[in-house]
Design a protein around this motif. Structure first.
Motif, PDB file in Angstrom:
ATOM      1  N   SER A 117      46.131  32.230  28.077  1.00  0.00           N
ATOM      2  CA  SER A 117      45.401  32.559  29.298  1.00  0.00           C
ATOM      3  C   SER A 117      45.850  33.922  29.827  1.00  0.00           C
ATOM      4  O   SER A 117      46.845  34.484  29.362  1.00  0.00           O
ATOM      5  N   ALA A 118      45.126  34.419  30.802  1.00  0.00           N
ATOM      6  CA  ALA A 118      45.529  35.668  31.456  1.00  0.00           C
ATOM      7  C   ALA A 118      46.883  35.495  32.138  1.00  0.00           C
ATOM      8  O   ALA A 118      47.710  36.413  32.140  1.00  0.00           O
ATOM      9  N   VAL A 119      47.128  34.306  32.684  1.00  0.00           N
ATOM     10  CA  VAL A 119      48.423  34.017  33.305  1.00  0.00           C
ATOM     11  C   VAL A 119      49.526  34.092  32.247  1.00  0.00           C
ATOM     12  O   VAL A 119      50.559  34.736  32.454  1.00  0.00           O
ATOM     13  N   ASP A 120      49.292  33.447  31.099  1.00  0.00           N
ATOM     14  CA  ASP A 120      50.278  33.483  30.015  1.00  0.00           C
ATOM     15  C   ASP A 120      50.521  34.913  29.543  1.00  0.00           C
ATOM     16  O   ASP A 120      51.666  35.311  29.296  1.00  0.00           O
ATOM     17  N   THR A 121      49.451  35.681  29.414  1.00  0.00           N
ATOM     18  CA  THR A 121      49.559  37.062  28.949  1.00  0.00           C
ATOM     19  C   THR A 121      50.342  37.906  29.954  1.00  0.00           C
ATOM     20  O   THR A 121      51.207  38.701  29.569  1.00  0.00           O
ATOM     21  N   ALA A 122      50.063  37.727  31.243  1.00  0.00           N
ATOM     22  CA  ALA A 122      50.798  38.464  32.277  1.00  0.00           C
ATOM     23  C   ALA A 122      52.281  38.109  32.234  1.00  0.00           C
ATOM     24  O   ALA A 122      53.135  38.985  32.371  1.00  0.00           O
ATOM     25  N   ARG A 123      52.589  36.824  32.024  1.00  0.00           N
ATOM     26  CA  ARG A 123      53.993  36.410  31.902  1.00  0.00           C
ATOM     27  C   ARG A 123      54.659  37.077  30.699  1.00  0.00           C
ATOM     28  O   ARG A 123      55.791  37.545  30.794  1.00  0.00           O
ATOM     29  N   MET A 124      53.952  37.089  29.553  1.00  0.00           N
ATOM     30  CA  MET A 124      54.515  37.683  28.331  1.00  0.00           C
ATOM     31  C   MET A 124      54.917  39.134  28.538  1.00  0.00           C
ATOM     32  O   MET A 124      55.897  39.597  27.967  1.00  0.00           O
ATOM     33  N   PHE A 125      54.125  39.846  29.336  1.00  0.00           N
ATOM     34  CA  PHE A 125      54.367  41.272  29.533  1.00  0.00           C
ATOM     35  C   PHE A 125      55.056  41.593  30.859  1.00  0.00           C
ATOM     36  O   PHE A 125      55.164  42.757  31.244  1.00  0.00           O
ATOM     37  N   GLY A 126      55.522  40.565  31.562  1.00  0.00           N
ATOM     38  CA  GLY A 126      56.271  40.771  32.788  1.00  0.00           C
ATOM     39  C   GLY A 126      55.467  41.416  33.909  1.00  0.00           C
ATOM     40  O   GLY A 126      56.031  42.155  34.722  1.00  0.00           O
ATOM     41  N   LYS A 127      54.188  41.124  33.979  1.00  0.00           N
ATOM     42  CA  LYS A 127      53.326  41.725  35.001  1.00  0.00           C
ATOM     43  C   LYS A 127      53.284  40.815  36.228  1.00  0.00           C
ATOM     44  O   LYS A 127      52.319  40.095  36.475  1.00  0.00           O
ATOM     45  N   THR A 128      54.349  40.894  37.015  1.00  0.00           N
ATOM     46  CA  THR A 128      54.486  39.998  38.166  1.00  0.00           C
ATOM     47  C   THR A 128      53.403  40.230  39.216  1.00  0.00           C
ATOM     48  O   THR A 128      52.984  39.287  39.881  1.00  0.00           O
ATOM     49  N   GLU A 129      52.962  41.486  39.378  1.00  0.00           N
ATOM     50  CA  GLU A 129      51.912  41.754  40.367  1.00  0.00           C
ATOM     51  C   GLU A 129      50.619  41.030  39.999  1.00  0.00           C
ATOM     52  O   GLU A 129      49.891  40.551  40.873  1.00  0.00           O
ATOM     53  N   LEU A 130      50.348  40.907  38.704  1.00  0.00           N
ATOM     54  CA  LEU A 130      49.158  40.168  38.280  1.00  0.00           C
ATOM     55  C   LEU A 130      49.355  38.670  38.472  1.00  0.00           C
ATOM     56  O   LEU A 130      48.419  37.967  38.856  1.00  0.00           O
ATOM     57  N   LEU A 131      50.555  38.183  38.210  1.00  0.00           N
ATOM     58  CA  LEU A 131      50.829  36.762  38.433  1.00  0.00           C
ATOM     59  C   LEU A 131      50.606  36.394  39.889  1.00  0.00           C
ATOM     60  O   LEU A 131      50.032  35.344  40.194  1.00  0.00           O
ATOM     61  N   GLU A 132      51.030  37.274  40.798  1.00  0.00           N
ATOM     62  CA  GLU A 132      50.806  37.041  42.229  1.00  0.00           C
ATOM     63  C   GLU A 132      49.315  37.071  42.551  1.00  0.00           C
ATOM     64  O   GLU A 132      48.812  36.231  43.305  1.00  0.00           O
ATOM     65  N   LEU A 133      48.595  38.046  41.995  1.00  0.00           N
ATOM     66  CA  LEU A 133      47.149  38.130  42.205  1.00  0.00           C
ATOM     67  C   LEU A 133      46.453  36.879  41.681  1.00  0.00           C
ATOM     68  O   LEU A 133      45.597  36.303  42.361  1.00  0.00           O
ATOM     69  N   PHE A 134      46.830  36.422  40.491  1.00  0.00           N
ATOM     70  CA  PHE A 134      46.216  35.230  39.901  1.00  0.00           C
ATOM     71  C   PHE A 134      46.517  33.988  40.723  1.00  0.00           C
ATOM     72  O   PHE A 134      45.646  33.135  40.903  1.00  0.00           O
ATOM     73  N   ALA A 135      47.731  33.886  41.234  1.00  0.00           N
ATOM     74  CA  ALA A 135      48.100  32.723  42.063  1.00  0.00           C
ATOM     75  C   ALA A 135      47.214  32.681  43.312  1.00  0.00           C
ATOM     76  O   ALA A 135      46.743  31.620  43.708  1.00  0.00           O
ATOM     77  N   THR A 136      46.970  33.846  43.891  1.00  0.00           N
ATOM     78  CA  THR A 136      46.086  33.916  45.046  1.00  0.00           C
ATOM     79  C   THR A 136      44.671  33.509  44.673  1.00  0.00           C
ATOM     80  O   THR A 136      44.028  32.733  45.382  1.00  0.00           O
ATOM     81  N   GLN A 137      44.213  33.989  43.535  1.00  0.00           N
ATOM     82  CA  GLN A 137      42.847  33.702  43.051  1.00  0.00           C
ATOM     83  C   GLN A 137      42.668  32.212  42.803  1.00  0.00           C
ATOM     84  O   GLN A 137      41.679  31.614  43.191  1.00  0.00           O
ATOM     85  N   VAL A 138      43.636  31.584  42.123  1.00  0.00           N
ATOM     86  CA  VAL A 138      43.551  30.175  41.780  1.00  0.00           C
ATOM     87  C   VAL A 138      43.595  29.326  43.060  1.00  0.00           C
ATOM     88  O   VAL A 138      42.849  28.368  43.202  1.00  0.00           O
ATOM     89  N   ASN A 139      44.451  29.705  44.024  1.00  0.00           N
ATOM     90  CA  ASN A 139      44.554  28.936  45.263  1.00  0.00           C
ATOM     91  C   ASN A 139      43.285  29.053  46.110  1.00  0.00           C
ATOM     92  O   ASN A 139      42.935  28.108  46.809  1.00  0.00           O
ATOM     93  N   GLU A 140      42.598  30.194  46.035  1.00  0.00           N
ATOM     94  CA  GLU A 140      41.355  30.370  46.788  1.00  0.00           C
ATOM     95  C   GLU A 140      40.198  29.672  46.115  1.00  0.00           C
ATOM     96  O   GLU A 140      39.241  29.311  46.765  1.00  0.00           O
ATOM     97  N   GLY A 141      40.261  29.548  44.776  1.00  0.00           N
ATOM     98  CA  GLY A 141      39.159  28.980  43.993  1.00  0.00           C
ATOM     99  C   GLY A 141      39.140  27.536  44.055  1.00  0.00           C
ATOM    100  O   GLY A 141      38.542  26.724  44.532  1.00  0.00           O
TER     101      GLY A 141
END
Length: 141
Positions: A117-141
């Motif tokens: 997933s995009a979450v898994d990919t962001a974790r693999m590459f250490g993209k914490t800003e994207l993980l935060e953005l995705f967490a916001t997106q998932v919680n709003e969805g």
């Protein structure tokens, strides 16, 4: 029909194959206006190639946010995975295409869809800003 073809396996019309190739090329180069025109004229918004890569996947992977938006606005599936289970959003994360990521999220992409997933990919590459953005997106969805 040739001897090897079955009734269920008709050979695609050469003009259709040529048109599909042209439209896939437009997705790769990001010609949003031409893509929109073809989809408006009847080309399926979720047209996929022999690898299962949709027009959105090709536009996203090549960094064309405007083309992604044009396709999503015309009904393309933001989460349509290719034959390997990859989604356009995971591809955009892998390529570091921030504008495409935002276009896909605005078009309803699910950060948890696909393998990886995009979450898994962001974790693999250490993209914490994207993980935060995705967490916001998932919680709003």
């Amino acid at each position: 029909m040739s001897e090897r073809e079955t009734p269920d396996q008709e050979t695609p019309d050469a003009e259709v194959v040529e048109l599909a190739g042209k439209v896939f090329g437009l997705a790769r180069t990001g010609d949003a206006a031409a893509l929109a025109a073809y989809v408006d004229a009847g080309v399926p918004a979720d047209l996929s190639n022999e690898n299962g890569d949709s027009l959105v996947m090709l536009a996203a992977y090549h960094g064309h946010a405007d083309a992604v938006t044009a396709l999503l606005d015309r009904g393309a599936d933001a989460d349509r995975a290719n034959d390997r289970g990859q989604t356009p959003l995971a591809g955009a994360v892998f390529k570091g295409e921030d504008a495409v990521i935002r276009a896909l999220l605005a078009g309803g992409a699910n950060p948890e869809a696909g393998i990886p997933s995009a979450v898994d990919t962001a974790r693999m590459f250490g993209k914490t800003e994207l993980l935060e953005l995705f967490a916001t997106q998932v919680n709003e969805g």
